[in-house]
Design a protein around this motif. Structure first.
Motif, short mmCIF file in Angstrom:
data_model
loop_
_atom_site.label_atom_id
_atom_site.label_comp_id
_atom_site.label_asym_id
_atom_site.label_seq_id
_atom_site.Cartn_x
_atom_site.Cartn_y
_atom_site.Cartn_z
N GLU A 11 0.83 -1.21 0.00
CA GLU A 11 0.00 0.00 0.00
C GLU A 11 0.87 1.27 0.00
O GLU A 11 2.05 1.22 0.32
CB GLU A 11 -0.89 -0.01 1.25
CG GLU A 11 -1.90 -1.13 1.22
CD GLU A 11 -2.87 -1.08 2.39
OE1 GLU A 11 -2.75 -0.19 3.25
OE2 GLU A 11 -3.76 -1.94 2.43
N SER A 12 0.24 2.39 -0.32
CA SER A 12 0.97 3.65 -0.22
C SER A 12 0.80 4.16 1.22
O SER A 12 -0.30 4.16 1.76
CB SER A 12 0.46 4.67 -1.23
OG SER A 12 -0.82 5.10 -0.87
N VAL A 13 1.94 4.54 1.79
CA VAL A 13 1.95 4.87 3.22
C VAL A 13 2.51 6.27 3.42
O VAL A 13 3.52 6.63 2.80
CB VAL A 13 2.83 3.88 4.03
CG1 VAL A 13 2.68 4.13 5.52
CG2 VAL A 13 2.49 2.44 3.69
N VAL A 14 1.86 7.04 4.29
CA VAL A 14 2.46 8.29 4.76
C VAL A 14 2.96 8.04 6.18
O VAL A 14 2.20 7.56 7.04
CB VAL A 14 1.45 9.46 4.73
CG1 VAL A 14 2.02 10.68 5.47
CG2 VAL A 14 1.15 9.85 3.28
N VAL A 15 4.23 8.31 6.40
CA VAL A 15 4.83 8.15 7.72
C VAL A 15 4.93 9.55 8.33
O VAL A 15 5.48 10.46 7.69
CB VAL A 15 6.24 7.52 7.61
CG1 VAL A 15 6.90 7.43 8.98
CG2 VAL A 15 6.16 6.15 6.95
N VAL A 16 4.42 9.72 9.52
CA VAL A 16 4.51 11.02 10.19
C VAL A 16 5.63 10.93 11.21
O VAL A 16 5.55 10.17 12.18
CB VAL A 16 3.17 11.38 10.86
CG1 VAL A 16 3.27 12.77 11.51
CG2 VAL A 16 2.04 11.34 9.85
N GLY A 17 6.71 11.69 10.99
CA GLY A 17 7.84 11.69 11.91
C GLY A 17 9.03 10.95 11.32
O GLY A 17 8.94 9.77 11.00
N ALA A 18 10.14 11.68 11.16
CA ALA A 18 11.37 11.06 10.62
C ALA A 18 12.36 10.80 11.75
O ALA A 18 13.51 11.24 11.70
CB ALA A 18 11.98 11.94 9.53
N GLY A 19 11.89 10.12 12.79
CA GLY A 19 12.78 9.72 13.89
C GLY A 19 13.29 8.30 13.64
O GLY A 19 13.29 7.82 12.51
N LEU B 283 -1.64 14.44 0.55
CA LEU B 283 -0.84 13.26 0.22
C LEU B 283 -1.73 12.03 0.28
O LEU B 283 -2.39 11.78 1.30
CB LEU B 283 0.31 13.11 1.23
CG LEU B 283 1.23 14.33 1.40
CD1 LEU B 283 2.21 14.11 2.56
CD2 LEU B 283 2.01 14.61 0.11
N ARG B 284 -1.73 11.27 -0.81
CA ARG B 284 -2.54 10.05 -0.83
C ARG B 284 -1.95 9.03 0.17
O ARG B 284 -0.73 8.87 0.25
CB ARG B 284 -2.50 9.45 -2.24
CG ARG B 284 -3.48 8.32 -2.47
CD ARG B 284 -3.49 7.93 -3.92
NE ARG B 284 -2.36 7.08 -4.29
CZ ARG B 284 -2.32 5.76 -4.08
NH1 ARG B 284 -3.34 5.15 -3.52
NH2 ARG B 284 -1.27 5.05 -4.45
N ALA B 285 -2.83 8.39 0.93
CA ALA B 285 -2.33 7.44 1.93
C ALA B 285 -3.35 6.32 2.14
O ALA B 285 -4.44 6.57 2.63
CB ALA B 285 -2.08 8.17 3.25
N ASP B 286 -2.96 5.10 1.76
CA ASP B 286 -3.80 3.96 2.14
C ASP B 286 -3.68 3.74 3.65
O ASP B 286 -4.62 3.32 4.31
CB ASP B 286 -3.33 2.69 1.42
CG ASP B 286 -3.43 2.82 -0.10
OD1 ASP B 286 -4.39 3.45 -0.57
OD2 ASP B 286 -2.52 2.30 -0.80
N ALA B 287 -2.48 4.01 4.14
CA ALA B 287 -2.24 3.85 5.58
C ALA B 287 -1.33 4.97 6.06
O ALA B 287 -0.56 5.53 5.28
CB ALA B 287 -1.57 2.50 5.85
#
Ligand SMILES: Cc1cc2nc3c(=O)[nH]c(=O)nc-3n(C[C@H](O)[C@H](O)[C@H](O)COP(=O)(O)OP(=O)(O)OC[C@H]3O[C@@H](n4cnc5c(N)ncnc54)[C@H](O)[C@@H]3O)c2cc1C
Length: 406
Positions: free
Chosen positions: A147-155, A227-231
């Motif tokens: 799936e296409s994923v948006v990750v919030v936070g680049a830690g 931003l498109r995000a399946d998850a």
């Protein structure tokens, strides 16, 4: 067994939290000769397991062996799973749980940390955190389906999740509110080059990007981008999981138990260890709150020693250590660089492997090693010894770090 250990073995030890710190405290008590009753209470239903594999192999369906290899029955540890500690009454020497009270002579708080949620998304479908085994198992099909994923936070968690998701073929976009990845952990000149690893893996990293809200199928940024995000995977930090302690012990600004150098909390016969506790570090001249695996392991040994009354043992003051596996690289860090006055590179971030050393008044206080485990091992020893280091020699990546002693 010493007379003191024998005397103290009659006491009932109750440990709240069956993660790394709680399990290792129980094991260390047995290793150090405690033969009294030990009760280990864990809120999760799963046999106790290790967390680092969750953001690595477990996500990809590889290396599912996250469960600890500990024979609880053989060690005489009374393991009670699926049970939550809800309060403590030090005057009565009782802890409350969702299945009734439990009496103790010694209580150990080892309840770890809780992931911070994105406000308004707590119950939203398709919005995940990655903190426990159930989270990882829920995310596995997202990777399986690509799936296409948006990750919030680049830690650390964001980087490791992105690595696994790219390996699974997901389209990954990472949004980071500050100007660089790992902004809470590393200075700009070190973290900015690490930001390039995202693009190299095929992920897109947007820095300075704030999430306005999450809608079904999309993440809206404050600047209007959609931003498109399946998850959506939220990795924006964790806070000590200590609400259950109520006012029974003194807590710090992040809700952490303020433990002393023997990891004792402010109430009698209550100790705290791992992600839920901070301790005063004489080495670094400040209190440290560490959310890393090695601290849970080392701290557990100190707590067991403290319970057994080993006052002669050294106070808890480790050289902190952690590792991360991201974008095909092995990243390791030792020490604490907050008060460093000098930063020096061993190699360049354009190289396949490099390290950064932090000095304070000529002594090594911290080190970050990317693909240079020998630097890490030698640096960790130099930090522990407090030896003076020659910066000119330490800068030479061709020279073993241990030979840079001034
Ligand atoms: C996905 C992930 C990857 C990681 N990777 C790395 C890594 O690569 N390197 C590294 O150094 N560190 C890593 N860490 C950090 C490391 O795993 C933690 O520092 C370590 O697990 C801390 O151990 P702990 O026992 O203090 O807390 P935890 O492991 O969080 O265990 C606490 C346990 O207490 C339970 N609990 C909470 N409240 C209650 C209650 N009221 N009653 C009963 N039980 C309760 C929780 O359910 C939990 O099982 C990672 C962490 C995560 C989440």
């Amino acid at each position: 067994m010493s007379e003191q250990t024998r005397e103290r073995s009659g006491r009932r030890v109750v440990i709240a939290g069956a993660g790394m710190a709680g399990v290792q405290t129980a094991v260390a008590l047995r290793e150090q000769g405690f033969d009294g009753p030990v009760t280990l209470i864990g809120a999760e239903p799963h046999p106790p397991y290790d967390r680092p594999p969750l953001s690595k192999g477990v996500l990809l369906g590889k290396g599912e062996e996250a469960a600890f290899d500990v024979d609880f029955t053989g060690l005489g540890i009374d393991l009670r799973l699926g049970r939550r500690v809800t309060g403590v009454r030090p005057a009565d020497k009782e802890a409350d749980t969702d299945q009734g009270p439990v009496g103790y002579d010694v209580l150990v708080a080892a309840t770890g940390a809780r992931p911070v949620r994105l406000p308004g998304t707590e119950d939203a479908a398709g919005v995940h955190v990655l903190h426990n085994l159930d989270d990882a198992l829920r995310l596995r099909p997202v990777l399986e389906r690509g799936e296409s994923v948006v990750v919030v936070g680049a830690g650390w968690i964001g980087a490791e999740f992105t690595t696994a998701a790219r390996e699974a073929g997901c389209e990954v976009t990472v949004v980071e509110a500050t100007g660089r990845p790992l902004s809470g952990a590393l200075p700009e000149e070190v973290a900015v080059p690490m930001g390039a690893w995202y693009a190299e893996s095929g992920a897109t990293l947007h820095t300075g990007a704030r999430v306005e809200r999450v809608e079904p199928g999309a993440v809206l940024l404050a600047d209007g981008r959609r931003l498109r995000a399946d998850a959506v995977v939220v990795g924006i930090g964790a806070r000590p999981d200590t609400a259950w302690l109520g006012g029974a012990v003194e807590l710090g600004p992040q809700g952490e138990v303020l433990a002393d150098e023997r990891l004792r909390a402010s109430a009698p016969d209550v100790y705290a260890v791992g992600d839920c506790a901070s301790f005063p570090s004489a080495r670094y001249g400040e209190r440290l709150l560490i959310h890393h695996w090695d601290n849970a392991l080392q701290g557990a040994r100190t707590v067991a020693g403290s319970i057994l009354g080993e006052t002669a043992a050294a106070p808890y003051d480790p050289v902190p250590y952690f590792w991360s596996e991201q974008f095909g690289r092995f990243v390791q860090y030792a020490g604490h660089h907050a008060a460093a006055d000098t930063l020096l590179w061993r190699g360049s971030p354009r190289d396949a492997a490099w390290s950064v050393c932090w000095l304070r008044e000529g002594r090594l206080v911290a080190l970050l090693a990317v693909g240079r485990p020998r630097d890490l091992a030698q640096g960790r020893r130099l930090i522990a010894s407090g030896a003076l280091v020659d910066p000119g020699l330490a800068r030479d990546p061709g020279r073993p770090l241990k030979s840079a002693v001034a």
